[in-house]
Every structure is written in C-alpha cells, then in structure tokens.
Design an enzyme around this catalytic site. Sequence first.
Site, PDB file in Angstrom:
ATOM      1  N   THR A  80       0.722  -1.050  -0.135  1.00  0.00           N
ATOM      2  CA  THR A  80       0.053   0.077   0.090  1.00  0.00           C
ATOM      3  C   THR A  80       0.779   1.249   0.167  1.00  0.00           C
ATOM      4  O   THR A  80       2.121   1.355   0.467  1.00  0.00           O
ATOM      5  CB  THR A  80      -0.909   0.101   1.270  1.00  0.00           C
ATOM      6  OG1 THR A  80      -1.517   1.364   1.437  1.00  0.00           O
ATOM      7  CG2 THR A  80      -0.069  -0.243   2.462  1.00  0.00           C
ATOM      8  N   ASP A  81       0.123   2.268  -0.537  1.00  0.00           N
ATOM      9  CA  ASP A  81       0.740   3.588  -0.412  1.00  0.00           C
ATOM     10  C   ASP A  81       0.976   4.093   1.022  1.00  0.00           C
ATOM     11  O   ASP A  81       1.917   5.177   1.397  1.00  0.00           O
ATOM     12  CB  ASP A  81       0.297   4.703  -1.391  1.00  0.00           C
ATOM     13  CG  ASP A  81      -1.038   4.922  -1.022  1.00  0.00           C
ATOM     14  OD1 ASP A  81      -1.744   4.320  -0.155  1.00  0.00           O
ATOM     15  OD2 ASP A  81      -1.874   5.799  -1.754  1.00  0.00           O
ATOM     16  N   GLU A  82       0.324   3.462   1.942  1.00  0.00           N
ATOM     17  CA  GLU A  82       0.226   4.073   3.188  1.00  0.00           C
ATOM     18  C   GLU A  82       1.540   3.979   4.114  1.00  0.00           C
ATOM     19  O   GLU A  82       1.976   4.613   5.079  1.00  0.00           O
ATOM     20  CB  GLU A  82      -0.739   3.277   4.081  1.00  0.00           C
ATOM     21  CG  GLU A  82      -2.142   3.746   3.552  1.00  0.00           C
ATOM     22  CD  GLU A  82      -3.489   3.284   4.525  1.00  0.00           C
ATOM     23  OE1 GLU A  82      -3.093   3.444   5.692  1.00  0.00           O
ATOM     24  OE2 GLU A  82      -4.473   3.211   3.984  1.00  0.00           O
ATOM     25  N   TYR A 115      -1.910  -0.563  11.019  1.00  0.00           N
ATOM     26  CA  TYR A 115      -1.949  -1.114   9.844  1.00  0.00           C
ATOM     27  C   TYR A 115      -0.728  -1.256   9.087  1.00  0.00           C
ATOM     28  O   TYR A 115      -0.066  -1.921   8.296  1.00  0.00           O
ATOM     29  CB  TYR A 115      -3.242  -0.947   9.160  1.00  0.00           C
ATOM     30  CG  TYR A 115      -3.282  -1.108   7.714  1.00  0.00           C
ATOM     31  CD1 TYR A 115      -3.385  -2.420   7.087  1.00  0.00           C
ATOM     32  CD2 TYR A 115      -3.048   0.000   6.592  1.00  0.00           C
ATOM     33  CE1 TYR A 115      -3.364  -2.639   5.865  1.00  0.00           C
ATOM     34  CE2 TYR A 115      -3.166  -0.458   5.276  1.00  0.00           C
ATOM     35  CZ  TYR A 115      -3.316  -1.622   4.796  1.00  0.00           C
ATOM     36  OH  TYR A 115      -3.487  -2.090   3.425  1.00  0.00           O
ATOM     37  N   LYS A 137       2.353  -3.572   7.189  1.00  0.00           N
ATOM     38  CA  LYS A 137       2.426  -3.619   6.073  1.00  0.00           C
ATOM     39  C   LYS A 137       3.983  -3.233   5.337  1.00  0.00           C
ATOM     40  O   LYS A 137       4.601  -3.673   4.798  1.00  0.00           O
ATOM     41  CB  LYS A 137       1.470  -2.896   5.125  1.00  0.00           C
ATOM     42  CG  LYS A 137       0.145  -3.157   4.969  1.00  0.00           C
ATOM     43  CD  LYS A 137      -0.174  -4.722   4.463  1.00  0.00           C
ATOM     44  CE  LYS A 137      -0.038  -4.713   3.107  1.00  0.00           C
ATOM     45  NZ  LYS A 137      -0.438  -6.166   2.371  1.00  0.00           N
TER      46      LYS A 137
HETATM   47  P1  NAD Z   1      -9.832  -7.655   2.438  1.00  0.00           P
HETATM   48  O1  NAD Z   1      -9.641  -7.158   3.700  1.00  0.00           O
HETATM   49  O2  NAD Z   1     -11.052  -7.273   1.435  1.00  0.00           O
HETATM   50  O3  NAD Z   1      -9.419  -9.037   2.074  1.00  0.00           O
HETATM   51  C1  NAD Z   1      -8.537  -9.620   2.573  1.00  0.00           C
HETATM   52  C2  NAD Z   1      -8.582 -11.048   2.509  1.00  0.00           C
HETATM   53  O4  NAD Z   1      -7.515 -12.156   3.110  1.00  0.00           O
HETATM   54  C3  NAD Z   1      -9.840 -11.883   2.825  1.00  0.00           C
HETATM   55  O5  NAD Z   1     -10.459 -12.776   1.963  1.00  0.00           O
HETATM   56  C4  NAD Z   1      -9.419 -12.562   4.332  1.00  0.00           C
HETATM   57  O6  NAD Z   1     -10.101 -13.402   4.372  1.00  0.00           O
HETATM   58  C5  NAD Z   1      -8.013 -12.999   3.778  1.00  0.00           C
HETATM   59  N1  NAD Z   1      -7.245 -13.079   5.117  1.00  0.00           N
HETATM   60  C6  NAD Z   1      -7.002 -12.416   6.190  1.00  0.00           C
HETATM   61  N2  NAD Z   1      -6.154 -12.957   7.010  1.00  0.00           N
HETATM   62  C7  NAD Z   1      -5.741 -14.119   6.436  1.00  0.00           C
HETATM   63  C8  NAD Z   1      -4.716 -15.104   7.116  1.00  0.00           C
HETATM   64  N3  NAD Z   1      -4.315 -14.958   8.143  1.00  0.00           N
HETATM   65  N4  NAD Z   1      -4.936 -16.188   6.324  1.00  0.00           N
HETATM   66  C9  NAD Z   1      -5.337 -16.177   4.939  1.00  0.00           C
HETATM   67  N5  NAD Z   1      -6.111 -15.250   4.458  1.00  0.00           N
HETATM   68  C10 NAD Z   1      -6.414 -14.390   5.117  1.00  0.00           C
HETATM   69  O7  NAD Z   1      -8.533  -6.794   1.469  1.00  0.00           O
HETATM   70  P2  NAD Z   1      -8.330  -6.063   0.448  1.00  0.00           P
HETATM   71  O8  NAD Z   1      -8.807  -4.515   0.337  1.00  0.00           O
HETATM   72  O9  NAD Z   1      -8.914  -6.794  -0.881  1.00  0.00           O
HETATM   73  O10 NAD Z   1      -6.839  -5.704   0.284  1.00  0.00           O
HETATM   74  C11 NAD Z   1      -5.985  -6.693  -0.242  1.00  0.00           C
HETATM   75  C12 NAD Z   1      -4.576  -6.611  -0.215  1.00  0.00           C
HETATM   76  O11 NAD Z   1      -4.520  -5.284  -0.839  1.00  0.00           O
HETATM   77  C13 NAD Z   1      -3.989  -6.343   1.248  1.00  0.00           C
HETATM   78  O12 NAD Z   1      -2.745  -6.862   1.450  1.00  0.00           O
HETATM   79  C14 NAD Z   1      -3.908  -4.741   1.512  1.00  0.00           C
HETATM   80  O13 NAD Z   1      -3.141  -4.514   2.259  1.00  0.00           O
HETATM   81  C15 NAD Z   1      -3.743  -4.490   0.044  1.00  0.00           C
HETATM   82  N6  NAD Z   1      -4.190  -2.954  -0.454  1.00  0.00           N
HETATM   83  C16 NAD Z   1      -5.448  -2.543  -0.093  1.00  0.00           C
HETATM   84  C17 NAD Z   1      -5.605  -1.585  -0.796  1.00  0.00           C
HETATM   85  C18 NAD Z   1      -7.374  -1.000  -0.563  1.00  0.00           C
HETATM   86  O14 NAD Z   1      -7.916   0.005  -1.237  1.00  0.00           O
HETATM   87  N7  NAD Z   1      -8.073  -1.859  -0.378  1.00  0.00           N
HETATM   88  C19 NAD Z   1      -5.211  -0.599  -1.057  1.00  0.00           C
HETATM   89  C20 NAD Z   1      -3.670  -0.855  -0.981  1.00  0.00           C
HETATM   90  C21 NAD Z   1      -3.297  -2.172  -0.832  1.00  0.00           C
HETATM   91  O1  TDX Z   2     -16.287   6.055   8.276  1.00  0.00           O
HETATM   92  C1  TDX Z   2     -15.412   6.614   7.551  1.00  0.00           C
HETATM   93  N1  TDX Z   2     -15.271   7.832   7.528  1.00  0.00           N
HETATM   94  C2  TDX Z   2     -14.206   8.552   6.831  1.00  0.00           C
HETATM   95  O2  TDX Z   2     -14.118   9.919   6.870  1.00  0.00           O
HETATM   96  C3  TDX Z   2     -14.275   5.781   7.057  1.00  0.00           C
HETATM   97  C4  TDX Z   2     -14.381   4.397   7.001  1.00  0.00           C
HETATM   98  C5  TDX Z   2     -13.296   6.416   6.390  1.00  0.00           C
HETATM   99  N2  TDX Z   2     -13.283   7.847   6.338  1.00  0.00           N
HETATM  100  C6  TDX Z   2     -12.053   8.363   5.692  1.00  0.00           C
HETATM  101  C7  TDX Z   2     -10.779   7.985   6.109  1.00  0.00           C
HETATM  102  C8  TDX Z   2     -10.050   8.087   4.890  1.00  0.00           C
HETATM  103  O3  TDX Z   2      -9.282   9.522   4.869  1.00  0.00           O
HETATM  104  O4  TDX Z   2     -12.089   8.067   4.269  1.00  0.00           O
HETATM  105  C9  TDX Z   2     -10.764   7.759   3.885  1.00  0.00           C
HETATM  106  C10 TDX Z   2     -10.683   6.454   3.121  1.00  0.00           C
HETATM  107  O5  TDX Z   2     -10.686   5.666   4.297  1.00  0.00           O
HETATM  108  P1  TDX Z   2     -10.679   4.128   4.341  1.00  0.00           P
HETATM  109  O6  TDX Z   2     -11.754   3.572   3.480  1.00  0.00           O
HETATM  110  O7  TDX Z   2     -10.595   3.546   5.708  1.00  0.00           O
HETATM  111  O8  TDX Z   2      -9.265   3.755   3.520  1.00  0.00           O
HETATM  112  P2  TDX Z   2      -7.544   4.221   4.017  1.00  0.00           P
HETATM  113  O9  TDX Z   2      -7.652   4.396   5.403  1.00  0.00           O
HETATM  114  O10 TDX Z   2      -7.441   5.536   3.160  1.00  0.00           O
HETATM  115  O11 TDX Z   2      -6.857   2.878   3.648  1.00  0.00           O
HETATM  116  C11 TDX Z   2      -7.238   2.229   2.356  1.00  0.00           C
HETATM  117  O12 TDX Z   2      -6.432   2.371   1.405  1.00  0.00           O
HETATM  118  C12 TDX Z   2      -4.987   1.901   1.683  1.00  0.00           C
HETATM  119  C13 TDX Z   2      -7.366   0.648   2.481  1.00  0.00           C
HETATM  120  O13 TDX Z   2      -8.376   0.323   3.665  1.00  0.00           O
HETATM  121  C14 TDX Z   2      -6.279   0.099   2.958  1.00  0.00           C
HETATM  122  O14 TDX Z   2      -6.338  -1.319   2.845  1.00  0.00           O
HETATM  123  C15 TDX Z   2      -5.055   0.479   1.709  1.00  0.00           C
HETATM  124  O15 TDX Z   2      -3.789   0.120   2.176  1.00  0.00           O
END
Ligand code: NAD
Ligand code: TDX
Length: 337
Positions: A123-125, A150, A154
Amino acid sequence: MKLLVTGGAGFIGSNFIIYWLKNHPKDLVINLDKLTYAGNLENLKDVEENPNYRFVQGDICDSSIVDSTMAGVDVIVHFAAESHVDRSILEPSEFIRTNVLGTNILLRSALKNKIKRFHHISTDEVFGKLELGEKNKFNERTNYNPRSPYSASKAASDHLVRAYHFTYGLPITISNCSNNFGPYQFPEKFIPLAITNLLEDKKVPVYGDGLYVRDWLYVEDHCRAIDLILQNGKIGETYCIGGLTKEINNIEVIKKIVGLLGKTEGAIEYVKDRPGHDRRYAVDWTKIKNELGWEPQGDFDQLLAKTVDWYKQHQDWWKSVKNGEYKNYYQTQYGIK
Ligand code: NAD
Ligand code: TDX
C-alpha cells in the site's frame, strides 16, 4: 502457469481471480484464504465451477497448509492481510500476526518450493502522509514512514519481502498502490460504507473536517497493473500504482455519491477524527507507465457511478455482509447502530 493467490476471497483478491481467469484461461489459480470476516466466497461464484480454479481454506500463518498448497506453484500473488486502518487502531495484534508473521511463513515456503516469482501487494500508506497543497507525491524512492498499526505491519512485510530477495535470492516484486474502489469492497471502507448507508437511508460518518485526500484507483485498473508486473516486471523491483483523481477530498467524494443516489447533503455526519489520520495520499505512477505501459483507464466520475450502480444491483451481497460481526464493529467504531 500455476498461480497461488492468497486472500483471494477478499475485495481485490476476488476481483483479481475473476480478471485472471478471464484473461489467462489456461492458467491454474489456487486461492488460499482463511475466510476472516472480510473473506466471502460469494465474490467468486462466477468462477467456482471453473476447472482451473481451486479454493483452499487456510491461514497463511499455518506453515503446513502453506507448504502443501505451494507444491508445484510457479507464481504467488500475496493479497492476504488484515486491511482496515480503523480495526488496526482498535486492536493491532491480528495485523502483526497475519501481515508480518503470515508473510514470513509464505516467504519461507516460497524459498523452499523454488517459486519463480513472489509478488507482494502493498500500500501507499507505508510512506506516511503528504500535506494538502504540497506538490510531492509518493514514488518508489520515498522513505518509509508508516503511522498506523496497519501501515506499520504492511511496511514490515515489505521489508521482509525485500530482505528475502537480497539475503536468499528469492525472486520477488512489490507493488504499492493507492485506495482501491469497485465491486465487492467490504462496506467498512469509505466508499462502500457511504453507498450502502445511503441506500439504507442512514447517515454517512465523515471523519474530522473531511478534507482528507486519497488517490482513488479502480480495482480493475489495479488488476491490470499486477498482470503487467507478473509478465514483465523486473525481479527485485517495486512499482507504485495510483489513480486518476486529482486532489479530491472525502467531502467531494461523498457529495458525488449523494448526488448519484438522489439524496441530500443532510445525510453527511461529521464524526470524531481517526487518530493519526494521514492527511493526503498521492502516487506518482511514472515508473510503471514508462517501464510496463500501464496507466489507469476511464474517469473517476464514471467509475464511481458504475460502482454505485453495482451496490444498487447487489443489495443481497452487502446486506448479508452488514450483519452479525459487522454490526458489533460498527457499534464499537461509530457508537451508533
Ligand atoms: P480485504 O480485507 O477485502 O481482504 C483480505 C482477504 O485476506 C480476506 O479474504 C481474508 O479472509 C484474507 N485473510 C486475512 N487474514 C488471512 C490469513 N491469516 N490467512 C489467509 N487469508 C487471510 O482486503 P483488500 O482490500 O482486498 O486488500 C488486499 C490487499 O491489498 C491487502 O494486502 C491490502 O493491504 C492491500 N491494499 C489494499 C488497498 C485497498 O484500497 N483496499 C489499497 C492498497 C493495498
Ligand atoms: O467512516 C469513515 N469515514 C471517513 O471519513 C471511513 C471508514 C473512512 N473515512 C475516511 C478516512 C480516509 O481519509 O475516508 C478515507 C478512506 O478511508 P478508508 O476507506 O478506511 O481507507 P484508508 O484508510 O485510506 O486505507 C485504504 O487504502 C489503503 C485501505 O483500507 C487500505 O487497505 C489500503 O492500504
């Protein structure tokens, strides 16, 4: 080719499996997923009968299941993680276990099994925060500065993946992407939370002043970027993947969703800010564009409308998810039902 996808029942992983089987129909895909609250096999209904797809329920921290699932695998795409910042603030331990220890178990097994490429989804975080108004964006050379449990977990996993490359020669690639949105995103994240709350005539909680900026990336664009990295990305390299939005803040995103659903801005409710809330993320994706020819396609407004439409059409999916454990989490996080 035989791919092992971890976390393939989650949001991005399931989109990736559907994308991969459509675009590479001869490949075999194994999905190793523990099915935590965020994993949902409903996401994969369209491929469950596909003979080139197999699901294994298991924890990436369980080395025996990891070892047995990895036999004969060519490429690993590692999505499995605890992924929600707010949950990491409530309780970090599971984030350390899965994201750090689980990644180490996978890396050890990948080395033993002589995997050809271990691609780590990050992630960019991990880069921390940017300020509003500054020109800087994150890129592959930005120093790590994670600020939530988190992002710290990562960051640790990224370091481990690189360490296995430099120390043991494991062939790895890493991608750090910005906030994804699209179908099958769990409604704890901002965009699906807003859409589904509005569809239920509930308020949308906006943290702090709402002037936080994210770089929204459509999930299919992300899947295409991973595809290009798996095919042509250089071993040992990192690629930053970003979106098409230009400095759009949370309030502007909500106003668009409110408009798309024909609701009023009275549905926006300002709530207590997230501790350590990163002000702004922005990703410079020049490297992946120049080296691999990737860029996001489409336009944010159109893809947001498509996403809103998907949630309107799939109410059964999110209504069953917004139950049980979700209700307890929502109550704890927001103090409201
Ligand atoms: P998500 O939370 O929707 O899904 C995570 C999946 O991992 C689930 O299916 C869960 O059951 C599985 N999981 C969790 N713990 C596990 C374990 N111990 N063993 C096996 N499986 C397990 O997450 P997502 O949003 O699809 O994100 C996927 C990846 O991308 C993550 O690594 C996250 O850090 C990264 N990422 C997500 C975002 C975003 O915006 N969603 C952005 C940047 C990076
Ligand atoms: O209820 C809310 N109200 C609100 O204002 C929630 C859930 C979020 N927010 C804000 C927080 C952030 O500024 O919205 C923005 C986006 O929040 P999230 O959806 O929780 O994402 P973020 O914290 O930016 O992280 C996401 O992007 C990077 C993913 O959850 C991560 O898995 C990924 O790595």
